[in-house]
Write a protein that holds these residues in place. Sequence first.
Motif, PDB file in Angstrom:
ATOM      1  N   LEU A 169       2.469   2.112  -8.456  1.00  0.00           N
ATOM      2  CA  LEU A 169       1.287   1.169  -8.356  1.00  0.00           C
ATOM      3  C   LEU A 169       0.193   1.894  -9.433  1.00  0.00           C
ATOM      4  N   ARG A 170       0.286   3.036  -9.432  1.00  0.00           N
ATOM      5  CA  ARG A 170      -0.942   3.648 -10.068  1.00  0.00           C
ATOM      6  C   ARG A 170      -0.619   3.858 -11.668  1.00  0.00           C
ATOM      7  N   LYS A 171       0.750   3.858 -11.812  1.00  0.00           N
ATOM      8  CA  LYS A 171       1.184   3.770 -13.122  1.00  0.00           C
ATOM      9  C   LYS A 171       1.109   2.166 -13.606  1.00  0.00           C
ATOM     10  N   LEU A 172       1.425   1.150 -12.715  1.00  0.00           N
ATOM     11  CA  LEU A 172       1.297  -0.198 -13.179  1.00  0.00           C
ATOM     12  C   LEU A 172      -0.108  -0.651 -13.598  1.00  0.00           C
ATOM     13  N   SER A 199      -7.283   7.970   6.556  1.00  0.00           N
ATOM     14  CA  SER A 199      -8.551   7.878   5.736  1.00  0.00           C
ATOM     15  C   SER A 199      -8.252   7.773   4.349  1.00  0.00           C
ATOM     16  N   THR A 200      -7.614   8.793   3.733  1.00  0.00           N
ATOM     17  CA  THR A 200      -7.202   8.860   2.524  1.00  0.00           C
ATOM     18  C   THR A 200      -6.269   7.819   1.835  1.00  0.00           C
ATOM     19  N   LEU A 201      -5.243   7.631   2.610  1.00  0.00           N
ATOM     20  CA  LEU A 201      -4.501   6.563   2.464  1.00  0.00           C
ATOM     21  C   LEU A 201      -5.085   5.334   2.457  1.00  0.00           C
ATOM     22  N   TYR A 202      -6.225   4.827   2.936  1.00  0.00           N
ATOM     23  CA  TYR A 202      -6.871   3.823   2.740  1.00  0.00           C
ATOM     24  C   TYR A 202      -7.631   3.792   1.759  1.00  0.00           C
ATOM     25  N   LEU A 203      -8.375   4.836   1.390  1.00  0.00           N
ATOM     26  CA  LEU A 203      -9.110   4.751  -0.048  1.00  0.00           C
ATOM     27  C   LEU A 203      -8.151   4.594  -1.159  1.00  0.00           C
ATOM     28  N   LEU A 237      -6.085   1.052  -5.295  1.00  0.00           N
ATOM     29  CA  LEU A 237      -4.756   0.459  -5.887  1.00  0.00           C
ATOM     30  C   LEU A 237      -4.589  -1.171  -5.698  1.00  0.00           C
ATOM     31  N   GLY A 238      -5.480  -1.795  -4.870  1.00  0.00           N
ATOM     32  CA  GLY A 238      -5.484  -3.118  -4.726  1.00  0.00           C
ATOM     33  C   GLY A 238      -4.371  -3.540  -3.762  1.00  0.00           C
ATOM     34  N   VAL A 239      -4.273  -2.691  -2.693  1.00  0.00           N
ATOM     35  CA  VAL A 239      -3.332  -3.540  -1.864  1.00  0.00           C
ATOM     36  C   VAL A 239      -3.658  -2.943  -0.358  1.00  0.00           C
ATOM     37  N   SER A 282      -6.787  -8.346   0.896  1.00  0.00           N
ATOM     38  CA  SER A 282      -5.720  -8.213  -0.073  1.00  0.00           C
ATOM     39  C   SER A 282      -5.277  -9.523  -0.239  1.00  0.00           C
ATOM     40  N   ASP A 283      -5.076 -10.513   0.865  1.00  0.00           N
ATOM     41  CA  ASP A 283      -4.766 -11.851   0.866  1.00  0.00           C
ATOM     42  C   ASP A 283      -5.757 -12.735   0.354  1.00  0.00           C
ATOM     43  N   TYR A 284      -5.933 -13.097  -1.012  1.00  0.00           N
ATOM     44  CA  TYR A 284      -7.044 -14.076  -1.457  1.00  0.00           C
ATOM     45  C   TYR A 284      -6.949 -15.583  -1.048  1.00  0.00           C
ATOM     46  N   THR A 285      -5.654 -15.797  -0.193  1.00  0.00           N
ATOM     47  CA  THR A 285      -5.596 -17.264   0.417  1.00  0.00           C
ATOM     48  C   THR A 285      -6.267 -17.441   1.822  1.00  0.00           C
TER      49      THR A 285
END
Length: 295
Positions: free
Chosen positions: A13-16, A47-51, A56-58, A195-198
Motif C-alpha cells: 500500500l505504501r508503494k501504491l 496504536s502504531t498500526l492505527y496511525l 495509508l487510507g485503510v 474508510s467506507d465513504y458510503t
Amino acid sequence: MDFFAVGSKIKELRKLIGLSQEELAEGICTQAQISKIEKGDVYPYASTLYLISQKLGVDVNYFFDIGMTPRVDYVQEVSSFFKAARKNHQYDDILEIIKTEEKNPLFTQNTRNRQLLLWHKAICTFVTTRDRDEALRMLNEALELSQVTEKIWTEKEIGIYNSIGAIYSEDNEFEKALKVFQSAVEHLKLLPYISDYTLKPRVYYNIARMYTKKGEYDISINYCKEAIDYCIQKDNMHVLGELHYHLGYNYELQNKFMLAVRYLEKALLIFNLQKNDHYINFITEKIEALKKQPK
C-alpha cells in the motif's frame, strides 16, 4: 497472527500511493521501525498500526483481518458485492452467496467475516419474508460478535444499526427508527477516520427520511445537503440520486415546486447515468406533474 502478511500489505500500500518508508514513518515511528514491520520482523503496537492505517487510507481492521485471514481480498470482494446488490435490490443473489459462504472457513472461523454474513442474512430475511423479529434477532446477534463498548461503534456496527433503524422505519415505528439513526449519526462523528465513504450518506439519507415523516422538512433538507456535499467531496455516487430525490420531495411537500423540479431533475440524471431503472419512470412522471403546478 501472520506478521509477514501484515508487513507485506503495508509495503504494498505504501508503494501504491508513492510514499517512502521515511514519509510513512513521519509522525509515527522511525524509518528503521517501518522497515522491520514491512519485513515481518516485528509487529507494531495497536496504536502504531492505527496511525499507519490512517496514513495509508485503510481501516485498521483491514490489517487485523490480513493477519488472521490469508484471503482477506476475497472477503472484501464479497462485501463489495453485497453493497452493490443491496443498492440494486438483488436480495436473492445475496442469499445465494450467503448459502455458499456459510460453509467457507474464511467466514466461519473469523468473527468479523461471520458478522458480515449474518448482517446481510438479516436484511434479506426481512425483505423477502417480512419476519421482523427474526431479522432483528440476527442483527443483534451480529452486533454481539464484535461490540465490546457502547462508547465507540465501528463502521460495520454503525451499518448494522442503520439496518435496524431501517426495519423500524419499514414497520412505521418512526420514533424508534429516528432514535437509532440519531445514535448512528453521533457515533459517526466520534470516528477519527471513515474508510467506507458510503456509510455516512446512507445514514444521513435514512435520518432525513425520518425527519420528513415528522414534518420537519428543513432539518431533513440540511441532512440531505450535508450528505450530498460529502458525496461530492469523496467522489462517491452511492445514494447520491436518492439524496437529490429526497431533497426534491421535501421541497414538494413545502409547495416549493420549482425547487422540487430542480432537484428531481438532478436525481433523474444521476439514476440515468447509473442505469438504475428502479426510480426513472416514477421520477419522470413526478417531474411532469410538478411542472403543471401553479408557480
